[in-house]
Design a protein around this motif. Structure first.
Motif, PDB file in Angstrom:
ATOM      1  N   VAL A 294       0.869  -1.171   0.000  1.00 56.27           N
ATOM      2  CA  VAL A 294       0.000   0.000   0.000  1.00 56.27           C
ATOM      3  C   VAL A 294       0.907   1.222   0.000  1.00 56.27           C
ATOM      4  O   VAL A 294       2.133   1.101   0.128  1.00 56.27           O
ATOM      5  CB  VAL A 294      -0.945  -0.003   1.223  1.00 56.27           C
ATOM      6  N   ILE A 295       0.316   2.398  -0.150  1.00 53.74           N
ATOM      7  CA  ILE A 295       1.104   3.631  -0.232  1.00 53.74           C
ATOM      8  C   ILE A 295       0.892   4.471   1.022  1.00 53.74           C
ATOM      9  O   ILE A 295      -0.248   4.767   1.403  1.00 53.74           O
ATOM     10  CB  ILE A 295       0.718   4.453  -1.474  1.00 53.74           C
ATOM     11  N   VAL A 296       1.996   4.846   1.658  1.00 50.66           N
ATOM     12  CA  VAL A 296       1.965   5.740   2.813  1.00 50.66           C
ATOM     13  C   VAL A 296       2.953   6.876   2.549  1.00 50.66           C
ATOM     14  O   VAL A 296       4.161   6.631   2.481  1.00 50.66           O
ATOM     15  CB  VAL A 296       2.328   5.008   4.124  1.00 50.66           C
ATOM     16  N   GLU A 297       2.427   8.072   2.341  1.00 47.19           N
ATOM     17  CA  GLU A 297       3.251   9.257   2.053  1.00 47.19           C
ATOM     18  C   GLU A 297       4.306   8.965   0.983  1.00 47.19           C
ATOM     19  O   GLU A 297       5.487   9.297   1.130  1.00 47.19           O
ATOM     20  CB  GLU A 297       3.897   9.790   3.335  1.00 47.19           C
ATOM     21  N   GLY A 298       3.871   8.341  -0.095  1.00 45.96           N
ATOM     22  CA  GLY A 298       4.740   8.060  -1.232  1.00 45.96           C
ATOM     23  C   GLY A 298       5.563   6.799  -1.104  1.00 45.96           C
ATOM     24  O   GLY A 298       6.203   6.373  -2.074  1.00 45.96           O
ATOM     25  N   HIS A 299       5.572   6.165   0.050  1.00 43.45           N
ATOM     26  CA  HIS A 299       6.346   4.941   0.271  1.00 43.45           C
ATOM     27  C   HIS A 299       5.471   3.706   0.021  1.00 43.45           C
ATOM     28  O   HIS A 299       4.323   3.654   0.466  1.00 43.45           O
ATOM     29  CB  HIS A 299       6.870   4.884   1.717  1.00 43.45           C
ATOM     30  N   GLU A 300       6.030   2.724  -0.669  1.00 45.15           N
ATOM     31  CA  GLU A 300       5.347   1.446  -0.814  1.00 45.15           C
ATOM     32  C   GLU A 300       5.627   0.612   0.431  1.00 45.15           C
ATOM     33  O   GLU A 300       6.784   0.328   0.746  1.00 45.15           O
ATOM     34  CB  GLU A 300       5.811   0.713  -2.072  1.00 45.15           C
ATOM     35  N   CYS A 301       4.580   0.234   1.131  1.00 42.24           N
ATOM     36  CA  CYS A 301       4.716  -0.458   2.407  1.00 42.24           C
ATOM     37  C   CYS A 301       4.068  -1.831   2.317  1.00 42.24           C
ATOM     38  O   CYS A 301       2.882  -1.945   1.964  1.00 42.24           O
ATOM     39  CB  CYS A 301       4.057   0.368   3.519  1.00 42.24           C
ATOM     40  N   GLU A 302       4.810  -2.853   2.664  1.00 42.64           N
ATOM     41  CA  GLU A 302       4.331  -4.221   2.519  1.00 42.64           C
ATOM     42  C   GLU A 302       3.288  -4.577   3.576  1.00 42.64           C
ATOM     43  O   GLU A 302       3.408  -4.209   4.754  1.00 42.64           O
ATOM     44  CB  GLU A 302       5.506  -5.202   2.629  1.00 42.64           C
ATOM     45  N   ILE A 303       2.260  -5.299   3.145  1.00 39.96           N
ATOM     46  CA  ILE A 303       1.272  -5.873   4.058  1.00 39.96           C
ATOM     47  C   ILE A 303       1.897  -7.127   4.662  1.00 39.96           C
ATOM     48  O   ILE A 303       2.222  -8.080   3.951  1.00 39.96           O
ATOM     49  CB  ILE A 303      -0.029  -6.214   3.314  1.00 39.96           C
ATOM     50  N   ILE A 304       2.097  -7.120   5.963  1.00 42.55           N
ATOM     51  CA  ILE A 304       2.805  -8.228   6.616  1.00 42.55           C
ATOM     52  C   ILE A 304       1.839  -9.006   7.513  1.00 42.55           C
ATOM     53  O   ILE A 304       0.932  -8.444   8.118  1.00 42.55           O
ATOM     54  CB  ILE A 304       4.018  -7.726   7.428  1.00 42.55           C
ATOM     55  N   GLY A 305       2.064 -10.282   7.600  1.00 42.68           N
ATOM     56  CA  GLY A 305       1.151 -11.132   8.358  1.00 42.68           C
ATOM     57  C   GLY A 305      -0.170 -11.274   7.626  1.00 42.68           C
ATOM     58  O   GLY A 305      -0.422 -10.639   6.599  1.00 42.68           O
ATOM     59  N   ARG A 306      -1.019 -12.121   8.150  1.00 44.05           N
ATOM     60  CA  ARG A 306      -2.311 -12.354   7.514  1.00 44.05           C
ATOM     61  C   ARG A 306      -3.248 -11.167   7.716  1.00 44.05           C
ATOM     62  O   ARG A 306      -3.284 -10.577   8.796  1.00 44.05           O
ATOM     63  CB  ARG A 306      -2.944 -13.624   8.080  1.00 44.05           C
ATOM     64  N   VAL A 307      -3.989 -10.833   6.660  1.00 46.24           N
ATOM     65  CA  VAL A 307      -5.034  -9.818   6.774  1.00 46.24           C
ATOM     66  C   VAL A 307      -6.118 -10.359   7.697  1.00 46.24           C
ATOM     67  O   VAL A 307      -6.604 -11.481   7.534  1.00 46.24           O
ATOM     68  CB  VAL A 307      -5.619  -9.486   5.389  1.00 46.24           C
ATOM     69  N   CYS A 308      -6.496  -9.578   8.694  1.00 42.21           N
ATOM     70  CA  CYS A 308      -7.519  -9.994   9.660  1.00 42.21           C
ATOM     71  C   CYS A 308      -8.908  -9.601   9.145  1.00 42.21           C
ATOM     72  O   CYS A 308      -9.050  -8.999   8.092  1.00 42.21           O
ATOM     73  CB  CYS A 308      -7.258  -9.332  11.004  1.00 42.21           C
ATOM     74  N   MET A 309      -9.920  -9.928   9.919  1.00 46.13           N
ATOM     75  CA  MET A 309     -11.288  -9.590   9.518  1.00 46.13           C
ATOM     76  C   MET A 309     -11.489  -8.089   9.411  1.00 46.13           C
ATOM     77  O   MET A 309     -12.154  -7.597   8.485  1.00 46.13           O
ATOM     78  CB  MET A 309     -12.295 -10.177  10.509  1.00 46.13           C
ATOM     79  N   ASP A 310     -10.905  -7.339  10.335  1.00 46.48           N
ATOM     80  CA  ASP A 310     -11.165  -5.899  10.422  1.00 46.48           C
ATOM     81  C   ASP A 310      -9.915  -5.032  10.323  1.00 46.48           C
ATOM     82  O   ASP A 310     -10.035  -3.805  10.269  1.00 46.48           O
ATOM     83  CB  ASP A 310     -11.840  -5.571  11.757  1.00 46.48           C
ATOM     84  N   GLN A 311      -8.743  -5.636  10.347  1.00 47.81           N
ATOM     85  CA  GLN A 311      -7.498  -4.869  10.397  1.00 47.81           C
ATOM     86  C   GLN A 311      -6.396  -5.627   9.658  1.00 47.81           C
ATOM     87  O   GLN A 311      -6.511  -6.813   9.374  1.00 47.81           O
ATOM     88  CB  GLN A 311      -7.071  -4.661  11.852  1.00 47.81           C
ATOM     89  N   MET A 312      -5.331  -4.898   9.380  1.00 48.68           N
ATOM     90  CA  MET A 312      -4.128  -5.533   8.842  1.00 48.68           C
ATOM     91  C   MET A 312      -2.919  -4.727   9.297  1.00 48.68           C
ATOM     92  O   MET A 312      -3.046  -3.596   9.785  1.00 48.68           O
ATOM     93  CB  MET A 312      -4.188  -5.618   7.318  1.00 48.68           C
ATOM     94  N   MET A 313      -1.752  -5.340   9.154  1.00 53.59           N
ATOM     95  CA  MET A 313      -0.513  -4.687   9.557  1.00 53.59           C
ATOM     96  C   MET A 313       0.378  -4.458   8.340  1.00 53.59           C
ATOM     97  O   MET A 313       0.390  -5.267   7.410  1.00 53.59           O
ATOM     98  CB  MET A 313       0.234  -5.533  10.592  1.00 53.59           C
TER      99      MET A 313
END
Length: 376
Positions: A294-313
């Motif tokens: 995903v993009i955060v202030e121009g930085h590509e940031c990896e989705i780490i760990g499993r996507v949860c029902m309501d949240q992700m890291m």
């Protein structure tokens, strides 16, 4: 204007919808345009998209089922609406009451339709199966017989005839075969009183060599997306209308060796900053996105760990303040890329955005409406 209470939302640029309609109208100025707004306008909001598309010059709408059509009627939309899917015979009188056109797709269905004791005539479009092998009649004699049956039925108005292309975004030879098949199957029919003849979807209409001199169904292109830009290059701009956005709700530093998420599928290789984003698979952001960015202030940031029902890291390059915007679909992260990276298509990504996600509508860069679909 309604508020929403979670830092995840979809932003819909209605000016982009208007722009896309006008671009297609300029390309095909003489054709009737059906704006395809099924599946809640491909996740954009069917009522809002329909109203803007009509203002921009669309003359008809197309939906998947009767319930979608009734929703539009009850929102004071009075242009012609076609139901592309099958409608139960017990619901035909309701469609007639609200002046909703139905797809006549099956020989037995048509036989029963013409014998219904209707108080008001119903409009239908005869569906031809030219090679998709989904809904529709595919035998020339069968088509002629049922065409005549519909035309002669006193309480049926045969206003359209159409087919659907299976490979318009990937195989021009089969596309050409289907167009030729459709033309052959309708060649002996008296179409002088048939108002709408339509076969072109977005992928077909963007390919000028397959131009067909009748109506078009504008689906993905309405929302600013080329079904396959590599296969179908175009010389004008389509503007994507949707962004999927969220905010960081917590930022923390974890140590080398720390595990992240359900199943502990991610292990930090060094001391790392991570952020928690309030979106998950209940919002349509499925577990298949793990490992993407995903993009955060121009930085590509990896989705780490499993996507949860309501949240992700996500893994961050540095600490960011809580509330920093996260772009899941939008600038620098187009939906086409999102779809390609998880092996699917843009349609699916957009349609999966659930009714938990508020839609924030904008015109001229200003918010005009916020729709919390689950509560309306």
């Amino acid at each position: 204007m309604q508020e929403y209470y979670r830092d995840t939302w979809a932003e819909i640029d209605l000016d982009a919808i208007e722009h896309n309609v006008k671009q297609i109208k300029a390309l095909h100025p003489t054709k009737e345009i059906f704006a395809v707004v099924k599946a809640n306008g491909y996740g954009h909001g069917d009522v809002e998209v329909s109203k803007v598309a009509i203002e921009a010059g669309v003359s008809c709408l197309a939906v998947s089922g009767l319930e979608e059509a009734l929703c539009l009627r009850k929102s004071d939309i009075d242009v012609p609406i076609l139901v592309l899917g099958m409608t139960r015979l017990c619901d035909v009188s309701l469609a007639a009451k609200y002046d909703i056109s139905l797809t006549a797709h099956d020989e037995m269905w048509i036989k029963e339709l013409v014998s219904l004791p209707l108080e008001k005539s119903v409009k239908v479009h005869l569906k031809i199966d030219s090679g998709m092998h989904r809904l529709g009649l595919m035998n020339e004699e069968q088509i002629q017989t049922n065409f005549a049956l519909l035309k002669s039925a006193p309480m049926v108005n045969l206003e359209g005839i159409f087919t659907h292309m299976a490979t318009a975004d990937c195989d021009k030879d089969y596309l050409s075969h289907q167009i030729k098949t459709f033309k052959r199957l309708i060649a002996k029919l008296d179409l002088s009183e048939v108002k709408y003849i339509h076969l072109e979807n977005t992928a077909t209409l963007l390919q000028k060599e397959f131009d067909f001199d009748h109506g078009i169904r504008l689906g993905l292109g309405l929302y600013g997306i080329n079904p396959d830009a590599k296969f179908i290059p175009i010389d004008f701009e389509l503007k994507p209308a949707l962004k999927l956005l969220s905010n960081l709700v917590q930022v923390k530093q974890i140590k080398k060796g720390d595990k992240v998420g359900y199943g502990a599928t991610y292990t930090a290789q060094e001391d790392e900053w991570i952020g928690v984003v309030p979106i998950g698979y209940a919002d349509g952001w499925t577990r298949s996105h793990q490992g993407r960015h995903v993009i955060v202030e121009g930085h590509e940031c990896e989705i780490i760990g499993r996507v949860c029902m309501d949240q992700m890291m996500i893994r961050l390059p540095k600490s960011f303040p809580m509330g920093t915007k996260v772009t899941l679909i939008g600038d620098k992260m187009p939906v086409e890329r999102v779809a390609e990276e998880i092996g699917t298509i843009s349609y699916e990504i957009l349609c999966l955005i659930s009714d938990r996600v508020p839609r924030v509508y904008k015109r001229g860069g200003k918010t005009t409406n916020i729709k919390k679909m689950r509560f309306e």
